[in-house]
Scaffold this motif. Structure first.
Motif, PDB file in Angstrom:
ATOM      1  N   ARG A  49       0.823  -1.214   0.000  1.00 57.34           N
ATOM      2  CA  ARG A  49       0.000   0.000   0.000  1.00 57.34           C
ATOM      3  C   ARG A  49       0.858   1.265   0.000  1.00 57.34           C
ATOM      4  NH1 ARG A  49      -3.006  -3.356  -1.225  1.00 57.34           N
ATOM      5  NH2 ARG A  49      -4.975  -4.021  -0.258  1.00 57.34           N
ATOM      6  N   SER A  50       2.179   1.108   0.027  1.00 63.68           N
ATOM      7  CA  SER A  50       3.116   2.245   0.068  1.00 63.68           C
ATOM      8  C   SER A  50       2.830   3.157   1.264  1.00 63.68           C
ATOM      9  CB  SER A  50       3.045   3.061  -1.234  1.00 63.68           C
ATOM     10  OG  SER A  50       3.407   2.267  -2.336  1.00 63.68           O
ATOM     11  N   VAL A  51       2.541   2.531   2.416  1.00 64.35           N
ATOM     12  CA  VAL A  51       2.137   3.262   3.609  1.00 64.35           C
ATOM     13  C   VAL A  51       3.156   3.046   4.732  1.00 64.35           C
ATOM     14  CG1 VAL A  51       0.416   3.348   5.465  1.00 64.35           C
ATOM     15  CG2 VAL A  51      -0.317   3.250   3.084  1.00 64.35           C
ATOM     16  N   LEU A  53       3.349   3.681   8.902  1.00 64.80           N
ATOM     17  CA  LEU A  53       2.578   4.004  10.096  1.00 64.80           C
ATOM     18  C   LEU A  53       3.476   3.856  11.321  1.00 64.80           C
ATOM     19  CD1 LEU A  53      -0.657   1.977   9.265  1.00 64.80           C
ATOM     20  CD2 LEU A  53      -0.342   4.452   9.022  1.00 64.80           C
ATOM     21  N   ALA A  87       1.818   9.102  10.082  1.00 61.62           N
ATOM     22  CA  ALA A  87       1.291   8.344   8.946  1.00 61.62           C
ATOM     23  C   ALA A  87       1.812   8.986   7.679  1.00 61.62           C
ATOM     24  CB  ALA A  87      -0.228   8.329   8.948  1.00 61.62           C
ATOM     25  N   GLY A  88       2.315   8.140   6.762  1.00 59.13           N
ATOM     26  CA  GLY A  88       2.853   8.670   5.520  1.00 59.13           C
ATOM     27  C   GLY A  88       2.584   7.758   4.348  1.00 59.13           C
ATOM     28  N   ILE A  89       2.661   8.322   3.160  1.00 58.42           N
ATOM     29  CA  ILE A  89       2.489   7.578   1.913  1.00 58.42           C
ATOM     30  C   ILE A  89       3.744   7.768   1.067  1.00 58.42           C
ATOM     31  CG2 ILE A  89       1.157   7.354  -0.211  1.00 58.42           C
ATOM     32  CD1 ILE A  89      -1.270   8.388   1.289  1.00 58.42           C
ATOM     33  N   LEU A  90       4.302   6.658   0.592  1.00 56.66           N
ATOM     34  CA  LEU A  90       5.440   6.715  -0.315  1.00 56.66           C
ATOM     35  C   LEU A  90       4.930   6.973  -1.733  1.00 56.66           C
ATOM     36  CD1 LEU A  90       7.390   3.717   1.193  1.00 56.66           C
ATOM     37  CD2 LEU A  90       8.363   6.007   0.900  1.00 56.66           C
ATOM     38  N   LEU A  91       5.087   8.211  -2.199  1.00 55.77           N
ATOM     39  CA  LEU A  91       4.674   8.539  -3.553  1.00 55.77           C
ATOM     40  C   LEU A  91       5.628   7.955  -4.580  1.00 55.77           C
ATOM     41  CD1 LEU A  91       3.536  12.247  -3.122  1.00 55.77           C
ATOM     42  CD2 LEU A  91       2.175  10.151  -2.967  1.00 55.77           C
ATOM     43  N   LEU A 141       8.443  10.550   0.573  1.00 56.97           N
ATOM     44  CA  LEU A 141       7.433  10.202   1.567  1.00 56.97           C
ATOM     45  C   LEU A 141       6.730  11.475   2.011  1.00 56.97           C
ATOM     46  CD1 LEU A 141       6.185   8.123   3.638  1.00 56.97           C
ATOM     47  CD2 LEU A 141       8.012   8.812   5.197  1.00 56.97           C
ATOM     48  N   GLY A 173       3.417  12.958   4.535  1.00 57.03           N
ATOM     49  CA  GLY A 173       2.559  12.498   5.618  1.00 57.03           C
ATOM     50  C   GLY A 173       2.325  13.566   6.659  1.00 57.03           C
TER      51      GLY A 173
END
Length: 261
Positions: free
Chosen positions: A153-155, A157, A190-194, A199, A201
C-alpha cells in the motif's frame, strides 16, 4: 531501501521530524554499523528552534544518539522579560533497542517493529526554569515505539507512547507547579510513499501541561521527506507547535538535512 531508516527527529532519534519511530538510525544491516547526522531549523513567527545531532545504529538493533537544541526567543524574549534574543538550550542523549519485528521485511504478517527507548535531557537555563515553575532542569523520557511499512500500500505508520515530565520538549525544564510527575503522551505518524524516494505524511504529538504560567498544547506537522540517493535526505514541513510561553499560534516552517551511511 530508501527512507527505511526514517529521518532524524528534533531530539536526535530516528523517526519523523517531531516523533520517534521504532526504526534504527543508519543504513546498516544486521551485520554492520551505520549512522546519521542532522541539522534542523524550525522557524516560527516569534521563535526559532535549531537542532543538530548524530546517531549510530549497531546491527540494526541498537541506536545511540545525541542532539543539541537551541531555542531563540528573538524579540519575544523582551516581551517575556528575558531580554531580546534570549536563548534556551539543552543536550539530549538517547538510546533505543529494537525488541521485536521488522518494519520492512515482515511483509507476510501485520506485526510491526517494536523498540524501547530512553532520552536523558539537560537544559541550560536552570534559574529561569525555576522562576517559571519548573521542578528541574534535568529529566529522562522513556518510550515504546511501533512502526510498520506496508509495501503493498506504500504506507508508513508509526506510534509512540512516551512517559515524560518535559515542558516544551525539556527546554523549559521538567515537571512544574501544576503537575510534577510523569505523564503518558502519544506520538503518531502516517505517511504515503509517492515514490521510493519521496514520503509525504503528517504527525501529531501530545505534550504535558505542567506549568501554570503558560498552557502547553499538542504539536503537529505535515511533511515531505525526499531521499537524495542513498546517503542524504531533506525533510520540509509545515509545523504547528501551538502556544509557547504565553505567545500564541506558533506555526511555521520545518527544514531538516540528514546524511547517513
Amino acid at each position: 531501501m530508501l527512507l527505511t531508516n526514517g529521518v532524524s527527529s528534533v531530539e536526535g532519534a530516528a523517526g519523523g521530524g517531531l516523533a520517534s519511530w521504532a526504526l534504527i538510525a543508519g543504513n546498516e544491516t544486521r551485520d554492520g554499523i551505520g549512522g546519521s547526522a542532522h541539522a534542523t531549523l524550525v522557524a516560527l513567527p516569534d521563535f526559532d528552534l535549531e537542532s543538530a545531532g548524530v546517531a549510530i545504529g549497531i546491527n540494526d538493533r541498537v541506536e545511540l544518539s545525541y542532539a543539541y537544541q537551541r531555542f531563540d526567543t528573538r524579540a519575544a524574549g523582551a516581551a517575556l522579560g528575558l531580554g531580546r534574543g534570549f536563548t534556551f538550550a539543552q543536550h539530549i542523549v538517547g538510546a533505543k533497542l529494537r525488541i521485536a519485528g521488522d518494519a520492512v521485511w515482515d511483509q507476510d504478517r501485520w506485526l510491526p517493529q517494536f523498540s524501547i527507548g530512553v532520552q536523558h535531557k539537560i537544559a541550560d537555563q536552570g534559574a529561569v526554569i525555576s522562576a517559571v515553575g519548573g521542578r528541574s532542569s534535568r529529566g529522562t523520557d522513556f518510550y515504546l515505539s511501533a512502526t510498520k511499512v506496508v509495501l503493498a500500500r506504500s504506507v508508513v505508520l508509526a506510534t509512540t507512547l512516551r512517559a515524560t515530565k518535559a515542558n516544551q520538549f525539556g527546554l523549559l525544564g521538567f515537571g512544574g507547579d501544576r503537575r510534577r510527575g510523569y505523564s503518558a503522551q502519544v506520538e503518531g505518524s502516517a505517511g504515503i510513499l509517492l515514490s521510493p524516494s519521496l514520503l509525504v505524511g503528517a504527525e501529531l504529538r501530545t505534550k504535558p501541561d505542567n506549568l501554570r504560567f503558560a498552557r502547553e498544547q499538542k504539536a503537529a506537522d505535515v511533511f515531505a521527506a525526499w531521499a537524495i540517493g542513498r546517503h542524504a535526505s531533506i525533510t520540509a514541513a509545515f509545523v504547528d507547535l501551538g502556544d509557547i510561553a504565553t505567545i500564541r499560534r506558533q506555526r511555521g516552517a520545518f527544514l531538516s538535512l540528514q546524511g547517513s551511511f
